[in-house]
Design a protein around this motif. Structure first.
Motif, PDB file in Angstrom:
ATOM      1  N   PRO A 578     -41.684 -37.695  -0.357  1.00 20.43           N
ATOM      2  CA  PRO A 578     -42.138 -37.813   1.042  1.00 20.43           C
ATOM      3  C   PRO A 578     -41.312 -38.819   1.837  1.00 20.43           C
ATOM      4  O   PRO A 578     -41.267 -38.739   3.069  1.00 20.43           O
ATOM      5  CB  PRO A 578     -43.597 -38.282   0.904  1.00 20.43           C
ATOM      6  CG  PRO A 578     -43.707 -38.849  -0.468  1.00 20.43           C
ATOM      7  CD  PRO A 578     -42.732 -38.087  -1.318  1.00 20.43           C
ATOM      8  N   GLU A 579     -40.656 -39.769   1.152  1.00 18.82           N
ATOM      9  CA  GLU A 579     -39.831 -40.754   1.850  1.00 18.82           C
ATOM     10  C   GLU A 579     -38.632 -40.113   2.548  1.00 18.82           C
ATOM     11  O   GLU A 579     -38.043 -40.726   3.449  1.00 18.82           O
ATOM     12  CB  GLU A 579     -39.324 -41.826   0.875  1.00 18.82           C
ATOM     13  CG  GLU A 579     -40.399 -42.659   0.219  1.00 18.82           C
ATOM     14  CD  GLU A 579     -40.930 -42.013  -1.054  1.00 18.82           C
ATOM     15  OE1 GLU A 579     -41.646 -42.694  -1.802  1.00 18.82           O
ATOM     16  OE2 GLU A 579     -40.605 -40.827  -1.302  1.00 18.82           O
ATOM     17  N   GLY A 585     -42.283 -34.441  10.308  1.00 23.64           N
ATOM     18  CA  GLY A 585     -41.871 -33.343   9.443  1.00 23.64           C
ATOM     19  C   GLY A 585     -40.383 -33.053   9.413  1.00 23.64           C
ATOM     20  O   GLY A 585     -39.961 -32.056   8.813  1.00 23.64           O
ATOM     21  N   LYS A 586     -39.569 -33.893  10.014  1.00 18.99           N
ATOM     22  CA  LYS A 586     -38.119 -33.690   9.984  1.00 18.99           C
ATOM     23  C   LYS A 586     -37.505 -34.475   8.833  1.00 18.99           C
ATOM     24  O   LYS A 586     -38.086 -35.428   8.324  1.00 18.99           O
ATOM     25  CB  LYS A 586     -37.495 -34.137  11.311  1.00 18.99           C
ATOM     26  CG  LYS A 586     -37.949 -33.314  12.510  1.00 18.99           C
ATOM     27  CD  LYS A 586     -37.276 -33.808  13.781  1.00 18.99           C
ATOM     28  CE  LYS A 586     -37.727 -32.991  14.985  1.00 18.99           C
ATOM     29  NZ  LYS A 586     -37.080 -33.464  16.239  1.00 18.99           N
ATOM     30  N   TRP A 587     -36.305 -34.034   8.429  1.00 14.96           N
ATOM     31  CA  TRP A 587     -35.605 -34.755   7.363  1.00 14.96           C
ATOM     32  C   TRP A 587     -35.108 -36.093   7.906  1.00 14.96           C
ATOM     33  O   TRP A 587     -34.550 -36.178   8.986  1.00 14.96           O
ATOM     34  CB  TRP A 587     -34.422 -33.938   6.833  1.00 14.96           C
ATOM     35  CG  TRP A 587     -34.832 -32.663   6.147  1.00 14.96           C
ATOM     36  CD1 TRP A 587     -34.625 -31.400   6.573  1.00 14.96           C
ATOM     37  CD2 TRP A 587     -35.543 -32.561   4.916  1.00 14.96           C
ATOM     38  NE1 TRP A 587     -35.154 -30.493   5.702  1.00 14.96           N
ATOM     39  CE2 TRP A 587     -35.733 -31.184   4.654  1.00 14.96           C
ATOM     40  CE3 TRP A 587     -36.051 -33.477   4.004  1.00 14.96           C
ATOM     41  CZ2 TRP A 587     -36.401 -30.724   3.534  1.00 14.96           C
ATOM     42  CZ3 TRP A 587     -36.713 -33.012   2.871  1.00 14.96           C
ATOM     43  CH2 TRP A 587     -36.886 -31.644   2.650  1.00 14.96           C
ATOM     44  N   ARG A 588     -35.334 -37.141   7.116  1.00 17.63           N
ATOM     45  CA  ARG A 588     -35.002 -38.495   7.555  1.00 17.63           C
ATOM     46  C   ARG A 588     -33.497 -38.757   7.505  1.00 17.63           C
ATOM     47  O   ARG A 588     -32.941 -39.467   8.349  1.00 17.63           O
ATOM     48  CB  ARG A 588     -35.732 -39.513   6.675  1.00 17.63           C
ATOM     49  CG  ARG A 588     -35.578 -40.955   7.151  1.00 17.63           C
ATOM     50  CD  ARG A 588     -36.328 -41.900   6.235  1.00 17.63           C
ATOM     51  NE  ARG A 588     -37.755 -41.614   6.207  1.00 17.63           N
ATOM     52  CZ  ARG A 588     -38.625 -42.076   7.098  1.00 17.63           C
ATOM     53  NH1 ARG A 588     -38.203 -42.825   8.115  1.00 17.63           N
ATOM     54  NH2 ARG A 588     -39.901 -41.786   6.986  1.00 17.63           N
ATOM     55  N   PHE A 589     -32.817 -38.188   6.516  1.00 21.63           N
ATOM     56  CA  PHE A 589     -31.405 -38.496   6.297  1.00 21.63           C
ATOM     57  C   PHE A 589     -30.537 -37.243   6.456  1.00 21.63           C
ATOM     58  O   PHE A 589     -30.996 -36.121   6.201  1.00 21.63           O
ATOM     59  CB  PHE A 589     -31.182 -39.074   4.894  1.00 21.63           C
ATOM     60  CG  PHE A 589     -31.950 -40.335   4.632  1.00 21.63           C
ATOM     61  CD1 PHE A 589     -31.663 -41.490   5.335  1.00 21.63           C
ATOM     62  CD2 PHE A 589     -32.949 -40.362   3.678  1.00 21.63           C
ATOM     63  CE1 PHE A 589     -32.364 -42.664   5.082  1.00 21.63           C
ATOM     64  CE2 PHE A 589     -33.662 -41.516   3.409  1.00 21.63           C
ATOM     65  CZ  PHE A 589     -33.367 -42.677   4.123  1.00 21.63           C
ATOM     66  N   ASN A 590     -29.303 -37.471   6.844  1.00 21.27           N
ATOM     67  CA  ASN A 590     -28.308 -36.402   6.911  1.00 21.27           C
ATOM     68  C   ASN A 590     -27.746 -36.179   5.513  1.00 21.27           C
ATOM     69  O   ASN A 590     -26.996 -37.013   5.002  1.00 21.27           O
ATOM     70  CB  ASN A 590     -27.195 -36.793   7.896  1.00 21.27           C
ATOM     71  CG  ASN A 590     -26.090 -35.754   7.954  1.00 21.27           C
ATOM     72  OD1 ASN A 590     -26.242 -34.625   7.464  1.00 21.27           O
ATOM     73  ND2 ASN A 590     -24.960 -36.124   8.537  1.00 21.27           N
ATOM     74  N   SER A 591     -28.096 -35.060   4.901  1.00 18.30           N
ATOM     75  CA  SER A 591     -27.646 -34.786   3.534  1.00 18.30           C
ATOM     76  C   SER A 591     -26.300 -34.075   3.496  1.00 18.30           C
ATOM     77  O   SER A 591     -25.799 -33.742   2.412  1.00 18.30           O
ATOM     78  CB  SER A 591     -28.694 -33.936   2.801  1.00 18.30           C
ATOM     79  OG  SER A 591     -28.888 -32.699   3.474  1.00 18.30           O
TER      80      SER A 591
END
Length: 652
Positions: A578-579, A585-591
């Protein structure tokens, strides 16, 4: 408060008013130019007196006196009066910024070309930064017990060219001085002890970089070349062409004396040497150390290699300047179980198809021999150079060939030699084009061309057997980069044989040597395989990575991994943590940060594909360092808060 320039102008106006004999020849603007020239030529003027005397000499040296006469069209007596009246004011300008004086004097370049060179005065007269020996043991005692530095003597003067940014390639005179006591010769950029093997550069970064005996280049031009390479992947050849076409002024070389033998055009090697030497000087200045290079090497390229290698060792692993970078875009503030604030860092690892020539033995990491040119093996495997190039054949190659005498092996050698000929290449291309046409009217003579049979392709009693050979040099497989999710590159490593997950694991261990330095999230498109491999590693390695999230980025998870892959679905699905998601609900980091950075990184392939490994590593590390600085400035402009964690906090 009166501005210094206004005060000087007022004093000059008073002198012009009190000496009417100067008014006929000089205006107030001429007096300012006179003072600028005095300040610019101060090392030449003070050459007639001891270095510990800091006042203006009573008379100008004869050649400079003649130069001033010709520049300002003054007779001999008026020039003497002008010097007597202006020398103290000009000398008071000694604290003026030398770069500002240089910019003002640049308007008088034509005067130096016309009147200076015949009087042994160039626009750039390059002296050592000191006229007395720096060695305390060379202090000279005076009768009263006082000591003074020992004077440098025996000037050696020769011609050179300075490649500047503002006025192009300009003639220069280089003066070196000698200390008879400690037998040290001082040059404009460095000093060398008599018979010593090292040349030691002075602290700081000089304005003019000493490339070779007759070539200097300004730091501004070096900076321009480095930025062109970093931002637009300009090759050294194109950098040299750009300078020669855009900044060189052809009229300058036309006006030179016929005996002037210094080069007035940059070439590719000049650009590379300036890049490496300038970058080394910057690096040593930032570290507070002094650059030392071998003095006896035949070429500047050989002279730079030990220093390049030493810097490469420092940069390996956690050596990048922004290795400990954190910011709001790649680090999320979290609270641990004890209620303390902590940061969750996110970094992405990916490979890019860029490499350098390496030993032809698979996965050998030893550097190639530099001689002979085009060597295929390292020092450890040098004897294989004389073996048959067919893989697994242990026979020695025949003289003049790269294979042994076996017919099937020799056929490969002959085929290779034929392929390298232009006629064969054109013929093969025409044959392929003809067979793809539905009409036979294109080239009716092609049907009469004989095809080339290679003996090794013939079916043997044991069945078809394909023979493989390594005729050329092998190249490293790829570069692996680890990029913070904000786009700052934390480090890189060369993969020699393949992009195996075991290699990625070793890369992470070298890049993050302590658990404190290890990011909480490490993205990689093969993390499922890496997770499985970790289960079979020793306990120390498993414990090192046990608290790290190893997700597969969303794109690869959806497109490259099967839904039936249980390991990937249960241990590498980014939705597990969840971090990794924000409250909305958006992705926290640019993968995808590594893939995006590798678009930039991969375009250096054309520049580095033939580089020796020492130059290769230094160049790429320097490009990464420069890009990171640019990226951090961009983050600051966008409102993110970049900062560097003290390196010692993560390495101890």
């Amino acid at each position: 408060m009166v501005h210094p320039e206004s005060s000087t102008s007022a004093r000059l106006a008073c002198i012009l008013f009190s000496l009417p004999e100067l008014t006929e020849y000089l205006t107030l603007e001429d007096l300012n130019r006179f003072c600028d020239l005095v300040r610019w030529l101060r090392p030449e003027i003070t050459a007639v007196q001891r270095s510990h005397i800091h006042t203006a000499p009573p008379h100008l040296p004869a050649n400079i006196h003649n130069f001033f006469m010709q520049v300002f069209s003054m007779p001999d007596e008026v020039t003497k009066i002008a010097w007597y009246a202006l020398r103290e004011i000009a000398w008071d300008m000694g604290d003026t910024d030398s770069r500002e004086i240089e910019r003002r004097v640049q308007a008088m370049v034509s005067a130096f070309l016309c009147y200076g060179l015949p009087n042994d005065i160039a626009f750039y007269n390059l002296w050592p930064p000191t006229r007395s020996c720096n060695d305390p043991a060379c202090q000279r005692a005076l009768p009263g017990g006082e000591t003074i530095p020992r004077e440098l003597v025996e000037p050696y003067i020769y011609t050179a060219t300075v490649f500047s940014r503002d006025i192009g390639a300009i003639p220069a005179r280089v003066i070196s001085l000698y200390c008879r006591n400690c037998k040290t010769r001082y040059y404009p950029s460095y000093y060398v002890h008599d018979g010593a093997s090292l040349q030691t550069y002075y602290p700081g970064v000089p304005h003019l970089i000493h490339l070779s005996k007759r070539t200097f280049i300004s730091g501004e031009v070096c900076e321009m070349f480095a930025n062109l390479m970093m931002t637009s992947w300009a090759s050294a050849t194109n950098c040299a062409r750009f300078y020669n076409l855009s900044l060189t002024k052809p009229e300058i070389s036309v006006e030179l004396p016929s005996e002037w033998n210094a080069p007035f055009e940059l070439d590719t090697e000049h650009v590379w040497e300036s890049f490496f030497l300038y970058s080394l000087l910057l690096d040593h200045n930032e570290r507070g150390t002094m650059l030392c290079l071998p003095h006896q090497e035949a070429s500047q390229a050989d002279r730079l290699l030990p220093a390049l290698n030493a810097r490469n060792i420092l940069m390996a692993g956690a050596g990048q300047e922004h290795w400990s970078h954190c910011c709001d875009l790649c680090t999320a503030r979290t609270v641990d179980e004890s209620g303390q604030d902590c940061g969750l860092r996110s970094a992405v690892t990916d490979g890019v198809g860029i490499g350098h020539p390496c030993c032809a033995v698979h996965d050998c990491k030893e550097p190639l021999l530099t001689k002979p040119k085009g060597a295929r093996y390292c020092k450890l495997h040098a004897d294989l150079e004389y073996h048959c190039s067919v893989i697994a054949c242990e026979m020695r190659a025949d003289e003049g060939f790269k294979t042994c005498g076996l017919p099937s092996h020799r056929a490969l050698d002959n085929y290779l030699n034929l392929q390298n000929k232009a006629m064969f290449q054109l013929r093969s291309r025409l044959e392929r084009l003809t067979t793809s046409q539905t009409s036979h009217n294109l080239v009716p003579t092609v049907a009469t061309l004989d095809s080339l049979d290679v003996a090794c392709e013939v079916k043997s009693p044991q069945g078809n057997k394909r023979i493989r050979a390594q005729f050329g040099r092998r190249r490293t497989h790829n570069e692996e980069t680890c990029v913070a999710s904000c786009g700052v590159i934390l480090g890189r490593a060369t993969m020699f044989g393949s992009e195996a997950v075991s290699g990625v694991l070793e890369f992470w261990k070298r890049l993050f040597p302590t658990s404190a330095s290890l990011p909480g999230v490490l993205w990689h498109d093969q993390n499922c395989r890496l997770w499985s491999m970790l289960q079979n590693e020793d306990e120390q390695t498993r414990n090192f990575f046990q608290n790290i999230a190893l997700p597969v980025d969303v794109f690869h998870f959806k497109c490259k991994h099967k839904e039936t892959d249980v390991v990937c679905g249960t241990h590498c699905n980014p939705y597990i943590w969840p971090e990794l998601r924000t409250s909305d609900g958006k992705w926290r980091f640019n993968s995808s940060a590594a893939e995006q950075s590798n678009v930039w990184f991969g375009k250096f392939q054309a520049m580095v594909r033939e580089m020796h490994v020492d130059r290769y590593n230094f160049f790429l590390d320097e490009m990464v360092k420069r890009r990171n600085r640019m990226r951090v400035k961009e983050l600051e402009k966008k409102g993110y808060r970049p900062f560097l964690v003290p390196r010692e906090a993560w390495l101890t």
